[in-house]
Each structure stands twice: as structure tokens, then as C-alpha cells.
Design an enzyme around this catalytic site. Structure first.
Site, PDB file in Angstrom:
ATOM      1  N   CYS A   1       4.379   6.223  -1.373  1.00  0.00           N
ATOM      2  CA  CYS A   1       4.660   7.355  -0.331  1.00  0.00           C
ATOM      3  C   CYS A   1       4.329   8.730  -1.026  1.00  0.00           C
ATOM      4  CB  CYS A   1       6.095   7.106   0.079  1.00  0.00           C
ATOM      5  SG  CYS A   1       6.746   8.407   1.093  1.00  0.00           S
TER       6      CYS A   1
ATOM      7  N   GLY B   1      -7.831   2.092   3.583  1.00  0.00           N
ATOM      8  CA  GLY B   1      -8.373   3.435   3.972  1.00  0.00           C
ATOM      9  C   GLY B   1      -9.497   3.662   4.808  1.00  0.00           C
TER      10      GLY B   1
ATOM     11  N   ALA C   1      -4.338   0.947   8.758  1.00  0.00           N
ATOM     12  CA  ALA C   1      -3.053   1.720   9.165  1.00  0.00           C
ATOM     13  C   ALA C   1      -3.341   2.619  10.219  1.00  0.00           C
ATOM     14  CB  ALA C   1      -2.729   2.737   7.890  1.00  0.00           C
TER      15      ALA C   1
END
Length: 647
Positions: free
Chosen positions: A393, A495, A517
């Protein structure tokens, strides 16, 4: 014509060179023309009954108590000075403020608060002041046979009689009689025990006692005589055990008397054979002790992993992705300290739907004691297939405490956390990391061999550093190097995957699987594209049906009353702030679309497709009104990510 074609081709090349996607020239337009078309067409498309509902709603609000003012912004909208940072001065409005006076939960019973209660007790008065219904059918009533929100449901006219009684479908209710669609809910008993610190963490305490500087927080401050008697009792017990062994030894060598004095020794029963085969004095269980992550195996390889997405990765969104083919799902990042305190909002991040066959939870923390206790708490009170440690994070709130990316530079604490959580867990432990903290200083390759030795079952590597955020493309060459170092432990790469071609290139690097994501937020059907190896030119109607499924799932999860509807709307708008970046395949000159390419202004093949391509917050609100009815008075919204870009 040939010159025009050459000009169009040159224009497409220039646009692509600027970082914008190459769209066919006949669909390109300008900003002013785009918004003029959207606004004009939207007014024409508005049905008369919607306007009547809006007028009725406005009359009701004007005649009732005046609504509270919107929270004042800390910045002047006319000030052109750029604000620093994200999420500054976002308009926050509690969903409970949308309904002026709800119905009291006491119903016909006597209210505990009596005359001081500020809620409605007369059902007729509440129904008269209640906002108008949104649709002609209630999803909860049709799906479960009963709507638990009863009269407060915004679709209530379908299951409410003239005398304000709620209807039920007995045959539909029987199908859900012994089913629990959503698991991992926080019970009141567990919440009270956590708040009173009455939950036992035996395994965690056993592990933490191995630290030389560990102090049990449950010990009383004044030890005094209690410790002295405990010490005395321990020494006496050791002495007694020694004497007992001495007596046994004397019996075996046949010396039961000393200098003619008979000594009565206790009768010793013959030793029973052990229940399992032994190797010397130890059992096989003691000799070959299984690691915690080996107690339950999960096959991670060649799976499509939906990343744990903060805010947008909620349970309704995960259900949409499961329908499109996601294999592994994970809950949003949860703070371990909030879970240990029994916060209901944090425990909601651990909820699991029955459709999620491989489901994990992600926790964040920076201290071995809290992370170990949190792991034991999840292990004992939640049904999960794995637990993930967030050590990637990048936000300052987490990093400055030493959590998230900060753990990558604190290897000693990281080791204690991983080993402690592995000690108390019965399911595999996974870790999500980045390439490093600083842009030109990768450290993941140094950390991965250590993670293997600490007993991690799977590693996920995001191909950017903390400083990079999303400014540059992910480094898949570095991910390939780390995948070789991680073998035989599976390593997932993450990614810039937005198409099945990107997924194929990622798999060729040698990773065990891929995590998706932002690609899933922009186009959730990417999982179907990867599994079927095709570019899906999905229509705007199919995308609207997908959004409708999301709103139905949201009404199940957050409720069908005013509060639940507005909460569903807010999460829908957060998602639309990502999905507007998608460019239909049929409009592209070069397929596929890249994740770092900005969509220029273009007209879709129909009005709905153009509306979904808008970058304007007001147009996202219009899409939400198609599904959830008109927004309340004084409604305002700014997306959570890069809020300052949407003035």
C-alpha cells in the site's frame, strides 16, 4: 478522398503519439460538441412520468422540514490555484440525512425513548412523508420471497398492501431456509467480547512469548505475592516430580529398602503402548510437524486473480467479476487494529458471498502482536481460503506508520509478522508487495528469497515502486526475474493488464498467474476475454445490464431503503469514474486499448454508448438515475481517486 484519408491517418498517429487512444476519425469530436449532444439528447429522452415524480418529490421536500445544508468546501471553486494532494474537501454526506424522519424500529411496540424519539411511530404519517418509490418491482422480494426492509423499502409498493402490511412468498422463502448467502458477518457477542477484550488469543500469546522484549498486556501491573506463591508452587512441583522419578528408579533396580527400613512406594501401572507408532521417545507427529500453510492447500497456479481494490472492490462488484470468470477474489484491505476493536464497518470488508469459491481477506498492520492476533481472530471466526498481508500500500496514512510498503524496509518486523501469522493460521498465508519504495531502487528480489524461507504460500508483485504510483508502466522484465527467484513458490504479476493480449504477454514472463486491478474496474468482462482469447465488442445495452446487476447486488448488500439506495449509488458512481475510460472495440483504429492511453472525445454508435464515455460527473449521475431513480435534493459527488481533477 485519398488526401482526407492521409490527413485522418496522420491525425490518428498524432493523437496516439500524445498518449491518446487511436479512434476512427468518423467518431471523433470536440468537447463542446460532445457535451452539447449529451445534454440535448438527455432532455429529449426524459419521460413525462419521471418529471412528474421529480415535481412531486420537490413539493414534498419543500413542504417538509428543510434539509440540512451541504458541507461547506474548504476551497473556493472559483480559485484556479491547484490543490495539493488527493481527497481534499470531498463533499461527504451521510446517507441517513437523505431521509428526514425514518420509521422507528419499535413499530407497534412501546418505544424505549418515549416522547423523546425523533422517528415516526404512526405508519400512515411515515408513508405520507416517505420519498416516492423508484421502480415497479423489488429485487429482494422477487429473489428471497421477503423484503426485510418492509415499509421503508424504496420499491415497497410491490409487497405492501393498502393497510400497510408486507407480503411474503412462502415457496421462494423455502429455497433460502437453510442457506447463508453471505458469510463472515460480525456477531454481537463477538463484537462485545472484542470491545471488552475478552477474546482469547492463546496461539498468539504462545508465539509472542518467544520474543525477549515481549510483555503480556493482560498481566496485572502489581504482581506482589501472587508471583511469589506462583514461583514457590513451581519449585515445589519440580521437587515432587524429581522425587517421583527417584522412587520409580529405586523400584526398577530392586532397592525398595534402605538400612532395613521399608519404604512404601506407590504402585506403578505397566506402561500402555502408544496409540501411534513412535520413533524413539518422540511420536511421528512431533518429528514431522506440518507448517500452518500446509494444513489446507489452495491451487493458485494459472488462475485469474481479482485484486483487493479499496472502495471499489466491494462484495457486489466481486459478484459481477465472478460472473465474468474471475477465479480468485479477495476482500478490500482491512486494518488489523480496527478488526481487533470489533468495528462493524471494518468487519464488513471480510464478508464473503457464496459464489466466491476461492476467497481471501487482506489485512494491513505494522506490528507482530496485532497482526498475529488478527490472524488468529480471522482463523477462528471467519471462513476464508487464504489470508493476504498488504505490504504494497503506497498511501501516506499507512506508509508513515510502517505498514504497507513500509514493511518491505523493515525486514525484522516483517519476518516476525509472517512467522507469527503462519503459526496461528490453518489456511495459506500470501503476501502482496511492490518492486520497492523508491523508483530506482528495487528491493523485491532481495526480499523474495526471505519470504520463501518464512513460509509464504504465494507472492503477488506489483511492477511499480511506491514513488511511481501509476505514472509509468509496470516493469514486467523485473517481475520475470523475481518469478524465477520465487520458484517453486507461485508468484503472481500485477500491472497494466487491459486485454487478453496483455495477459498472454504477462504469462510468457514465467509468472504462475496474473492479478488484475484497474483493468477489472475499466472492463470487468476482461476475465471472459482472457479465457476465450478474444476482444469483446460489448454493446452499451449489455454494459447497462451489468450495471443493473451491480445495483441489485448492492441492494442485497446495503439495503433497499433510502440509506441503502444512496450507498449503492455512491459506490456505483465510484465505479463509473473508472469505467468511463473504456473505449468500445468497434471504434478503435488499433486494437487493443492500452491502459495508459487517454480516451479522446468521441461519439458512440448510440446515445447510451456516448453517455457512458463521458468524463463528467453529472453524466455518471444520470446513469445512476436510470437504475436508482432521481438523486436527492442538494446531491453532490466527487470521485475518491484524484478528486481535484473533477472540479
Amino acid at each position: 478522398m485519398e488526401a482526407a484519408a492521409d490527413d485522418s491517418a496522420a491525425k490518428g498517429t498524432d493523437v496516439a503519439a500524445k498518449g491518446e487512444a487511436a479512434i476512427k476519425p468518423e467518431f471523433l469530436t470536440t468537447k463542446d460538441k460532445f457535451h452539447t449532444f449529451i445534454d440535448a439528447k438527455y432532455e429529449v429522452c426524459q419521460p413525462d412520468d419521471t418529471n412528474e415524480n421529480n415535481d412531486t418529490n420537490n413539493e414534498t421536500k419543500e413542504s417538509s422540514v428543510e434539509e440540512p445544508q451541504v458541507k461547506k468546501l474548504k476551497w473556493d471553486p472559483e480559485d484556479k490555484k491547484r490543490l495539493r494532494g488527493q481527497n481534499k474537501s470531498r463533499p461527504h454526506r451521510k446517507p441517513t440525512m437523505y431521509e428526514e424522519k425514518p420509521l422507528c424500529v419499535s413499530g407497534n411496540r412501546k418505544c424505549f425513548y418515549g416522547d423523546k424519539c425523533k422517528f415516526h411511530h404512526v405508519v400512515a404519517d411515515y408513508m405520507a412523508s416517505k420519498p416516492p418509490d423508484i421502480g415497479d418491482s423489488c429485487h429482494l422480494f422477487d429473489t428471497f420471497g421477503k423484503c426485510q426492509y418492509g415499509l421503508s423499502c424504496r420499491f415497497g409498493k410491490t409487497h405492501t398492501t393498502a393497510d400497510f402490511q408486507t407480503l411474503e412468498k412462502a415457496d421462494v422463502m423455502k429455497t433460502y431456509e437453510n442457506r447463508t448467502p453471505v458469510k463472515n458477518s460480525l456477531t454481537k457477542d463477538l463484537q462485545n467480547s472484542l470491545r471488552k477484550r475478552q477474546v482469547s488469543f492463546k496461539k498468539s500469546e504462545d508465539y509472542l512469548k518467544t520474543f525477549s522484549n515481549y510483555k503480556d498486556k493482560t498481566e496485572p501491573k502489581s504482581k506482589g505475592r501472587l508471583l511469589f506463591f506462583f514461583y514457590f508452587y513451581t519449585k515445589m512441583k519440580q521437587l515432587f516430580n524429581f522425587m517421583s522419578h527417584f522412587q520409580v528408579l529405586m523400584c526398577k533396580i530392586g532397592k525398595a529398602s534402605v538400612k532395613g527400613i521399608e519404604v512404601d512406594f506407590p504402585k506403578i501401572s505397566p506402561e500402555k503402548p502408544p496409540a501411534i507408532k513412535t520413533a524413539g521417545p518422540l511420536t511421528d507427529v512431533d518429528v514431522v510437524r506440518l507448517r500452518s500453510c500446509e494444513k489446507k492447500q489452495v491451487d493458485f497456479r494459472d488462475k485469474l486473480y481479482l485484486a483487493p481494490l479499496t472502495t471499489c472492490g466491494n462484495l457486489p462488484f466481486r459478484r459481477v467479476c465472478k460472473r465474468f470468470g474471475a477465479d480468485i477474489t479477495c476482500g478490500e484491505m482491512a486494518m488489523c487494529t480496527n478488526l481487533l476493536q470489533g468495528q462493524q464497518s471494518e468487519w464488513a470488508l471480510l464478508k464473503r458471498h457464496e459464489s466466491e469459491d476461492i476467497f481471501g481477506v487482506q489485512v494491513e498492520g505494522c506490528f507482530p502482536d496485532t497482526m498475529t492476533r488478527c490472524a488468529e481472530l480471522i482463523n477462528n471466526h471467519a471462513q476464508v481460503d487464504f489470508v493476504d498481508i498488504n505490504s504494497g500500500c503506497p498511501i501516506d496514512l499507512v506508509y508513515k506508520k510502517g505498514g504497507g510498503c513500509g514493511l518491505m524496509a523493515r525486514t525484522r518486523k516483517f519476518e516476525q509478522i509472517v512467522k507469527g501469522m503462519n503459526y496461528v493460521l490453518d489456511v495459506p498465508l500470501t503476501v502482496k508487495i511492490r518492486t520497492g519504495v523508491h523508483e530506482k531502487s528495487n528491493i523485491a528480489h532481495k526480499l523474495i528469497p526471505e519470504l520463501k524461507n518464512w513460509g509464504v504460500s504465494m507472492i503477488t508483485l506489483h511492477g511499480r515502486s511506491r514513488e511511481q504510483r501509476y505514472t509509468k508502466l509496470a516493469d514486467w522484465d523485473y517481475i520475470n526475474t523475481c518469478a524465477e527467484l520465487a520458484s517453486p513458490v507461485p508468484l503472481f504479476g500485477n500491472g497494466d493488464i487491459l486485454s487478453y493480449e496483455d495477459a498472454v504477454k504477462a504469462k510468457d514472463t514465467g509468472v504462475s498467474g496474473i492479478m488484475i486491478a484497474r483493468g477489472a474496474l475499466i472492463k470487468p468482462w476482461i476475465f471472459t476475454e482472457i479465457k476465450e482469447s478474444r476482444h469483446w465488442d460489448i454493446s452499451s445495452t449489455e454494459r447497462l445490464d451489468m450495471l443493473k446487476d451491480f445495483t441489485n447486488f448492492g441492494l442485497e448488500h446495503w439495503g433497499s431503503d433510502t440509506r441503502g439506495v444512496e450507498k449503492t449509488r455512491n459506490f456505483l458512481l465510484e465505479w463509473l469514474s473508472f469505467m468511463c475510460r473504456y473505449i468500445p472495440v468497434g471504434l478503435l483504429e488499433r486494437v487493443p486499448q492500452k491502459i495508459n492511453e487517454r480516451p479522446p472525445y468521441y461519439m458512440g454508435r448510440n446515445y447510451l454508448e456516448s453517455l457512458m464515455a463521458s468524463q463528467n460527473v453529472g453524466d455518471w449521475v444520470r446513469i445512476s438515475e436510470m437504475l436508482l431513480g432521481p438523486v436527492p435534493k442538494n446531491f453532490n459527488f466527487l470521485p475518491k481517486h484524484k478528486a481535484n481533477s473533477y472540479k
